[in-house]
Write an enzyme that holds these catalytic residues in place. Sequence first.
Site, PDB file in Angstrom:
ATOM      1  N   TYR A 149       6.140  52.048  42.647  1.00 16.18           N
ATOM      2  CA  TYR A 149       6.116  52.220  44.105  1.00 16.18           C
ATOM      3  C   TYR A 149       5.464  51.012  44.791  1.00 16.18           C
ATOM      4  O   TYR A 149       5.960  50.504  45.802  1.00 16.18           O
ATOM      5  CB  TYR A 149       5.372  53.518  44.433  1.00 16.18           C
ATOM      6  CG  TYR A 149       5.514  53.994  45.860  1.00 16.18           C
ATOM      7  CD1 TYR A 149       6.750  54.356  46.381  1.00 16.18           C
ATOM      8  CD2 TYR A 149       4.392  54.101  46.687  1.00 16.18           C
ATOM      9  CE1 TYR A 149       6.867  54.809  47.690  1.00 16.18           C
ATOM     10  CE2 TYR A 149       4.499  54.559  47.989  1.00 16.18           C
ATOM     11  CZ  TYR A 149       5.739  54.911  48.499  1.00 16.18           C
ATOM     12  OH  TYR A 149       5.859  55.353  49.799  1.00 16.18           O
ATOM     13  N   ILE A 182       2.584  61.550  55.911  1.00 18.96           N
ATOM     14  CA  ILE A 182       3.360  62.649  56.485  1.00 18.96           C
ATOM     15  C   ILE A 182       3.567  63.682  55.376  1.00 18.96           C
ATOM     16  O   ILE A 182       3.902  63.311  54.242  1.00 18.96           O
ATOM     17  CB  ILE A 182       4.727  62.120  56.999  1.00 18.96           C
ATOM     18  CG1 ILE A 182       4.509  60.930  57.953  1.00 18.96           C
ATOM     19  CG2 ILE A 182       5.523  63.211  57.699  1.00 18.96           C
ATOM     20  CD1 ILE A 182       4.705  59.575  57.349  1.00 18.96           C
ATOM     21  N   MET A 186       7.524  64.184  49.144  1.00 18.32           N
ATOM     22  CA  MET A 186       6.864  63.082  48.424  1.00 18.32           C
ATOM     23  C   MET A 186       5.363  63.349  48.298  1.00 18.32           C
ATOM     24  O   MET A 186       4.756  63.075  47.261  1.00 18.32           O
ATOM     25  CB  MET A 186       7.124  61.754  49.149  1.00 18.32           C
ATOM     26  CG  MET A 186       6.765  60.542  48.317  1.00 18.32           C
ATOM     27  SD  MET A 186       7.178  58.977  49.117  1.00 18.32           S
ATOM     28  CE  MET A 186       8.925  58.844  48.776  1.00 18.32           C
ATOM     29  N   ARG A 191       0.532  65.241  45.152  1.00 19.92           N
ATOM     30  CA  ARG A 191      -0.540  66.223  44.910  1.00 19.92           C
ATOM     31  C   ARG A 191      -0.388  66.904  43.547  1.00 19.92           C
ATOM     32  O   ARG A 191      -1.373  67.421  43.016  1.00 19.92           O
ATOM     33  CB  ARG A 191      -0.569  67.270  46.029  1.00 19.92           C
ATOM     34  CG  ARG A 191      -1.061  66.720  47.348  1.00 19.92           C
ATOM     35  CD  ARG A 191      -1.373  67.850  48.333  1.00 19.92           C
ATOM     36  NE  ARG A 191      -0.210  68.615  48.738  1.00 19.92           N
ATOM     37  CZ  ARG A 191       0.571  68.349  49.794  1.00 19.92           C
ATOM     38  NH1 ARG A 191       0.299  67.320  50.566  1.00 19.92           N
ATOM     39  NH2 ARG A 191       1.606  69.105  50.080  1.00 19.92           N
TER      40      ARG A 191
HETATM   41  P1  NAP Z   1      11.021  62.553  50.708  1.00 19.36           P
HETATM   42  O1  NAP Z   1      10.507  63.783  51.352  1.00 19.36           O
HETATM   43  O2  NAP Z   1      11.009  62.466  49.218  1.00 19.36           O
HETATM   44  O3  NAP Z   1      12.505  62.271  51.254  1.00 19.36           O
HETATM   45  C1  NAP Z   1      13.227  61.157  50.774  1.00 19.36           C
HETATM   46  C2  NAP Z   1      14.575  61.095  51.432  1.00 19.36           C
HETATM   47  O4  NAP Z   1      15.301  59.980  50.843  1.00 19.36           O
HETATM   48  C3  NAP Z   1      15.418  62.331  51.234  1.00 19.36           C
HETATM   49  O5  NAP Z   1      16.164  62.605  52.393  1.00 19.36           O
HETATM   50  C4  NAP Z   1      16.353  61.924  50.099  1.00 19.36           C
HETATM   51  O6  NAP Z   1      17.530  62.701  50.196  1.00 19.36           O
HETATM   52  C5  NAP Z   1      16.570  60.453  50.416  1.00 19.36           C
HETATM   53  N1  NAP Z   1      17.032  59.651  49.283  1.00 19.36           N
HETATM   54  C6  NAP Z   1      16.442  59.505  48.079  1.00 19.36           C
HETATM   55  N2  NAP Z   1      17.196  58.715  47.292  1.00 19.36           N
HETATM   56  C7  NAP Z   1      18.265  58.342  48.037  1.00 19.36           C
HETATM   57  C8  NAP Z   1      19.401  57.544  47.798  1.00 19.36           C
HETATM   58  N3  NAP Z   1      19.600  56.940  46.607  1.00 19.36           N
HETATM   59  N4  NAP Z   1      20.303  57.371  48.780  1.00 19.36           N
HETATM   60  C9  NAP Z   1      20.140  57.982  49.974  1.00 19.36           C
HETATM   61  N5  NAP Z   1      19.087  58.746  50.264  1.00 19.36           N
HETATM   62  C10 NAP Z   1      18.165  58.933  49.306  1.00 19.36           C
HETATM   63  O7  NAP Z   1      10.205  61.273  51.208  1.00 19.36           O
HETATM   64  P2  NAP Z   1       9.448  61.015  52.593  1.00 19.36           P
HETATM   65  O8  NAP Z   1       8.027  61.324  52.392  1.00 19.36           O
HETATM   66  O9  NAP Z   1      10.204  61.610  53.709  1.00 19.36           O
HETATM   67  O10 NAP Z   1       9.533  59.438  52.636  1.00 19.36           O
HETATM   68  C11 NAP Z   1      10.440  58.717  53.486  1.00 19.36           C
HETATM   69  C12 NAP Z   1      10.060  57.249  53.418  1.00 19.36           C
HETATM   70  O11 NAP Z   1       8.733  57.063  53.911  1.00 19.36           O
HETATM   71  C13 NAP Z   1      10.076  56.661  52.005  1.00 19.36           C
HETATM   72  O12 NAP Z   1      10.556  55.343  52.034  1.00 19.36           O
HETATM   73  C14 NAP Z   1       8.591  56.686  51.620  1.00 19.36           C
HETATM   74  O13 NAP Z   1       8.306  55.729  50.631  1.00 19.36           O
HETATM   75  C15 NAP Z   1       7.963  56.351  52.954  1.00 19.36           C
HETATM   76  N6  NAP Z   1       6.562  56.754  53.091  1.00 19.36           N
HETATM   77  C16 NAP Z   1       6.243  58.095  53.104  1.00 19.36           C
HETATM   78  C17 NAP Z   1       4.909  58.457  53.260  1.00 19.36           C
HETATM   79  C18 NAP Z   1       4.505  59.908  53.310  1.00 19.36           C
HETATM   80  O14 NAP Z   1       3.296  60.166  53.488  1.00 19.36           O
HETATM   81  N7  NAP Z   1       5.429  60.864  53.199  1.00 19.36           N
HETATM   82  C19 NAP Z   1       3.911  57.485  53.394  1.00 19.36           C
HETATM   83  C20 NAP Z   1       4.272  56.143  53.352  1.00 19.36           C
HETATM   84  C21 NAP Z   1       5.606  55.802  53.224  1.00 19.36           C
HETATM   85  P3  NAP Z   1      18.511  63.054  48.986  1.00 19.36           P
HETATM   86  O15 NAP Z   1      17.647  63.512  47.855  1.00 19.36           O
HETATM   87  O16 NAP Z   1      19.405  64.109  49.563  1.00 19.36           O
HETATM   88  O17 NAP Z   1      19.235  61.791  48.708  1.00 19.36           O
END
Ligand code: NAP
Length: 246
Positions: A149, A182, A186, A191
Site C-alpha cells: 500500500y 473514512i 477498507m 481493524r
Molecule cells: P473500499 O471500501 O475497499 O472500496 C474500494 C472501491 O474500489 C470499491 O468500490 C471497489 O469496488 C473498487 N475497486 C477495487 N478494485 C477495483 C478495480 N480493479 N477496478 C475498479 N474498481 C475497483 O475502499 P475505500 O476506503 O472506499 O477507499 C477508496 C480510496 O480511498 C482508495 O484508493 C483508498 O486507498 C483511499 N483511502 C481510503 C482511506 C480510508 O480511510 N477509507 C484513507 C486513505 C485513502 P469493486 O470491488 O466492486 O470493484
Amino acid sequence: MDPTNKVAVITGASRGLGAGLAERFLERGLRVAACARRRPALADDESRLLTRAADVTDTDAMAQLCTAAVERFGRVDLWINNAGLLAPIGPLRDNDPGAFALHMQVNVVGVFNGSRAFIRHLHARGGDGVLLNISSGAARNAYAGWSAYCAGKAALDRMSEAIALEEADSGLRVHAVAPGIIDTDMQTMIRSSTPEQFPRVQKFLDLKTKGAFSSPPFVADRLLELAFDPSAADTPVLTSLPLEHV
Ligand code: NAP
C-alpha cells in the site's frame, strides 16, 4: 464556486468513499459517471448518472468509460481515480507474490489507465480539467505491514507530480489527495489485522471507538472545492484534506 452540471468520473464507486462521492456529487448537481468491477447500484436520472462495470486494470475499459461519459454528457471536467486495494497486509516476507502484483495493477496501473483516458480526452477537446488521484498518508510515511500500500500510493504521488510537469501548458490540474480516514470496508479490513500483521492496528481500533472519521459528504465537498474553487488553484500537487473531526 458552483459545480452544477460539471461532469465527474469516479472509479471504485460501488461502495465506500467512491459511492459516497458519487451520491454527494449528484446532490450538488453534478453529472456523474461511476464504475467499479461490480456496477455501482446508484440511482438517478440517465441524464445525470451513468454506471458501468469496469475494471481499472483494463486500459480499454477506462478509455471506453471516458468515451461513454463524453457521449452521454458532452465532456468530462473532473476525473477521480479512487479505486484502490489495501491487501496484502503483513510483513513483505509473508506477502503472496500474486496479491502484491494485483495490488500494483489496481493501485498503480489502474491510476495510469484512468489518467491516460482523461488526459487524452482533454487534449482532444481542449480546455481545462482536473484530475484527482486518491492517495493516502501511507504514500508519505512508511508503515510496517503495508509495504504494498505504501509503495503503490507513493507511486501514485510521484506519477501525479510527473503528469503535472507534462501537462503544465495543457489546462490540466492534477492533485494526489490524501482524503483523511473514512469508515469503509477498507477500514474494517485494517481493524481486523493482527498486531503481528500491522503493529499500528490499535490506533485504528481507537478511532472506531471515538468515531473520529471523515464522512464521504465532507470529503466530497472538500474535493469539489479543490477542483472548482478558484482560490484552490495554487494548491500543491501533493495535498491532504482537513479532517472533519479534529
Ligand atoms: P473500499 O471500501 O475497499 O472500496 C474500494 C472501491 O474500489 C470499491 O468500490 C471497489 O469496488 C473498487 N475497486 C477495487 N478494485 C477495483 C478495480 N480493479 N477496478 C475498479 N474498481 C475497483 O475502499 P475505500 O476506503 O472506499 O477507499 C477508496 C480510496 O480511498 C482508495 O484508493 C483508498 O486507498 C483511499 N483511502 C481510503 C482511506 C480510508 O480511510 N477509507 C484513507 C486513505 C485513502 P469493486 O470491488 O466492486 O470493484
